[in-house]
Design an enzyme around this catalytic site. Sequence first.
Site, PDB file in Angstrom:
ATOM      1  N   LYS A  98       0.809  -1.220   0.000  1.00  0.00           N
ATOM      2  CA  LYS A  98       0.000   0.000   0.000  1.00  0.00           C
ATOM      3  C   LYS A  98       0.848   1.278   0.000  1.00  0.00           C
ATOM      4  O   LYS A  98       2.054   1.236   0.269  1.00  0.00           O
ATOM      5  CB  LYS A  98      -0.929  -0.036   1.223  1.00  0.00           C
ATOM      6  CG  LYS A  98      -1.993  -1.137   1.152  1.00  0.00           C
ATOM      7  CD  LYS A  98      -2.914  -1.094   2.379  1.00  0.00           C
ATOM      8  CE  LYS A  98      -4.016  -2.135   2.291  1.00  0.00           C
ATOM      9  NZ  LYS A  98      -4.923  -2.071   3.481  1.00  0.00           N
ATOM     10  N   TYR A 133     -12.360  -1.949  -3.708  1.00  0.00           N
ATOM     11  CA  TYR A 133     -12.821  -2.109  -2.316  1.00  0.00           C
ATOM     12  C   TYR A 133     -14.334  -1.983  -2.184  1.00  0.00           C
ATOM     13  O   TYR A 133     -14.834  -1.645  -1.106  1.00  0.00           O
ATOM     14  CB  TYR A 133     -12.128  -1.089  -1.414  1.00  0.00           C
ATOM     15  CG  TYR A 133     -10.754  -1.532  -0.919  1.00  0.00           C
ATOM     16  CD1 TYR A 133     -10.611  -2.698  -0.156  1.00  0.00           C
ATOM     17  CD2 TYR A 133      -9.610  -0.788  -1.172  1.00  0.00           C
ATOM     18  CE1 TYR A 133      -9.376  -3.104   0.311  1.00  0.00           C
ATOM     19  CE2 TYR A 133      -8.363  -1.189  -0.699  1.00  0.00           C
ATOM     20  CZ  TYR A 133      -8.255  -2.346   0.048  1.00  0.00           C
ATOM     21  OH  TYR A 133      -7.030  -2.743   0.526  1.00  0.00           O
ATOM     22  N   ASN A 139      -1.983   0.447   6.721  1.00  0.00           N
ATOM     23  CA  ASN A 139      -1.413  -0.766   7.297  1.00  0.00           C
ATOM     24  C   ASN A 139      -0.583  -1.589   6.304  1.00  0.00           C
ATOM     25  O   ASN A 139      -0.487  -2.802   6.412  1.00  0.00           O
ATOM     26  CB  ASN A 139      -2.515  -1.596   7.962  1.00  0.00           C
ATOM     27  CG  ASN A 139      -3.594  -2.020   6.986  1.00  0.00           C
ATOM     28  OD1 ASN A 139      -3.504  -1.713   5.807  1.00  0.00           O
ATOM     29  ND2 ASN A 139      -4.591  -2.739   7.465  1.00  0.00           N
ATOM     30  N   HIS A 195      -2.247  -5.395   1.654  1.00  0.00           N
ATOM     31  CA  HIS A 195      -3.549  -6.050   1.486  1.00  0.00           C
ATOM     32  C   HIS A 195      -3.300  -7.494   1.065  1.00  0.00           C
ATOM     33  O   HIS A 195      -2.363  -7.763   0.320  1.00  0.00           O
ATOM     34  CB  HIS A 195      -4.375  -5.358   0.395  1.00  0.00           C
ATOM     35  CG  HIS A 195      -5.523  -6.207  -0.099  1.00  0.00           C
ATOM     36  ND1 HIS A 195      -6.741  -6.223   0.542  1.00  0.00           N
ATOM     37  CD2 HIS A 195      -5.611  -7.096  -1.114  1.00  0.00           C
ATOM     38  CE1 HIS A 195      -7.538  -7.097  -0.088  1.00  0.00           C
ATOM     39  NE2 HIS A 195      -6.874  -7.629  -1.099  1.00  0.00           N
ATOM     40  N   GLU A 232      -9.745 -10.880  -7.371  1.00  0.00           N
ATOM     41  CA  GLU A 232      -8.796  -9.781  -7.171  1.00  0.00           C
ATOM     42  C   GLU A 232      -7.597  -9.918  -8.108  1.00  0.00           C
ATOM     43  O   GLU A 232      -7.073  -8.915  -8.591  1.00  0.00           O
ATOM     44  CB  GLU A 232      -8.348  -9.742  -5.707  1.00  0.00           C
ATOM     45  CG  GLU A 232      -9.489  -9.314  -4.781  1.00  0.00           C
ATOM     46  CD  GLU A 232      -9.091  -9.252  -3.317  1.00  0.00           C
ATOM     47  OE1 GLU A 232      -9.962  -8.894  -2.505  1.00  0.00           O
ATOM     48  OE2 GLU A 232      -7.925  -9.555  -2.978  1.00  0.00           O
TER      49      GLU A 232
HETATM   50  P1  GTP Z   1      -7.018  -6.099   3.616  1.00  0.00           P
HETATM   51  O1  GTP Z   1      -6.054  -7.182   3.365  1.00  0.00           O
HETATM   52  O2  GTP Z   1      -6.507  -4.729   3.204  1.00  0.00           O
HETATM   53  O3  GTP Z   1      -8.410  -6.384   3.078  1.00  0.00           O
HETATM   54  O4  GTP Z   1      -7.092  -5.983   5.201  1.00  0.00           O
HETATM   55  P2  GTP Z   1      -7.940  -6.859   6.208  1.00  0.00           P
HETATM   56  O5  GTP Z   1      -8.632  -7.977   5.513  1.00  0.00           O
HETATM   57  O6  GTP Z   1      -7.020  -7.159   7.325  1.00  0.00           O
HETATM   58  O7  GTP Z   1      -9.009  -5.790   6.711  1.00  0.00           O
HETATM   59  P3  GTP Z   1     -10.499  -5.479   6.189  1.00  0.00           P
HETATM   60  O8  GTP Z   1     -10.794  -6.257   4.947  1.00  0.00           O
HETATM   61  O9  GTP Z   1     -11.416  -5.581   7.344  1.00  0.00           O
HETATM   62  O10 GTP Z   1     -10.376  -3.935   5.835  1.00  0.00           O
HETATM   63  C1  GTP Z   1      -9.832  -3.538   4.590  1.00  0.00           C
HETATM   64  C2  GTP Z   1      -8.920  -2.348   4.802  1.00  0.00           C
HETATM   65  O11 GTP Z   1      -9.698  -1.230   5.222  1.00  0.00           O
HETATM   66  C3  GTP Z   1      -7.880  -2.510   5.900  1.00  0.00           C
HETATM   67  O12 GTP Z   1      -6.721  -3.175   5.504  1.00  0.00           O
HETATM   68  C4  GTP Z   1      -7.574  -1.066   6.252  1.00  0.00           C
HETATM   69  O13 GTP Z   1      -6.671  -0.475   5.316  1.00  0.00           O
HETATM   70  C5  GTP Z   1      -8.939  -0.403   6.098  1.00  0.00           C
HETATM   71  N1  GTP Z   1      -9.609  -0.337   7.389  1.00  0.00           N
HETATM   72  C6  GTP Z   1     -10.164  -1.349   8.117  1.00  0.00           C
HETATM   73  N2  GTP Z   1     -10.671  -0.886   9.274  1.00  0.00           N
HETATM   74  C7  GTP Z   1     -10.445   0.449   9.275  1.00  0.00           C
HETATM   75  C8  GTP Z   1     -10.715   1.513  10.201  1.00  0.00           C
HETATM   76  O14 GTP Z   1     -11.301   1.303  11.265  1.00  0.00           O
HETATM   77  N3  GTP Z   1     -10.312   2.769   9.831  1.00  0.00           N
HETATM   78  C9  GTP Z   1      -9.677   3.035   8.653  1.00  0.00           C
HETATM   79  N4  GTP Z   1      -9.289   4.297   8.348  1.00  0.00           N
HETATM   80  N5  GTP Z   1      -9.390   2.064   7.777  1.00  0.00           N
HETATM   81  C10 GTP Z   1      -9.754   0.811   8.078  1.00  0.00           C
HETATM   82 MG    MG Z   2      -9.861  -7.745   3.737  1.00  0.00          MG
END
Ligand code: GTP
Ligand code: MG
Length: 138
Positions: free
Chosen positions: A9, A49, A112, A115, A126
């Site tokens: 990212k 997303y 973070n 992905h 994807e």
């Molecule tokens: P991905 O591999 O990126 O999909 O991460 P994940 O599967 O661990 O998390 P999830 O699918 O729940 O969320 C997708 C992405 O949204 C996360 O990786 C973060 O970048 C973002 N995200 C999730 N929760 C939050 C939040 O509370 N605040 C913000 N700003 N971003 C968030």
């Molecule tokens: Mg995810």
Amino acid sequence: IERTLSIIKPDATRRNLTGKINAKFEDAGLRIIAQKRIQLTEAQAGKFYEVHKERPFYGELCEFMASAPVVVQVLEGENAIAKNREVMGATNPADAAPGTVRAEFAESVGENSVHGSDAPETAAEEIAFYFSGLELVG
Ligand code: GTP
Ligand code: MG
């Protein structure tokens, strides 16, 4: 043998961490069989997303994903989806296990660093979002 879609990212590309993150993938036995650096538009990030459209952070997430180049890649290996998520660590770096990408590099729950696909169906979708079959060299 399984394949998964990984994204390095903007927070990580900005800090020149692509090589350090790739080393963690390779050390875990994942093979990078496709990789390119691209600049997403906010609209493209929004499409990728789309599942998170109703979440409160959706706008912020799309803006962030378009804020600098990303490196999209396909990782291949035994149990690649689960293995990659193990190497990534928990979404929130505060909860991520020591030694994981997010524990070492992530700046916040939003920014973070990586992905990774979360299931075989989403991995296939994807991968097809970013790559043609010809670009996958296993
Ligand atoms: P991905 O591999 O990126 O999909 O991460 P994940 O599967 O661990 O998390 P999830 O699918 O729940 O969320 C997708 C992405 O949204 C996360 O990786 C973060 O970048 C973002 N995200 C999730 N929760 C939050 C939040 O509370 N605040 C913000 N700003 N971003 C968030
Ligand atoms: Mg995810």
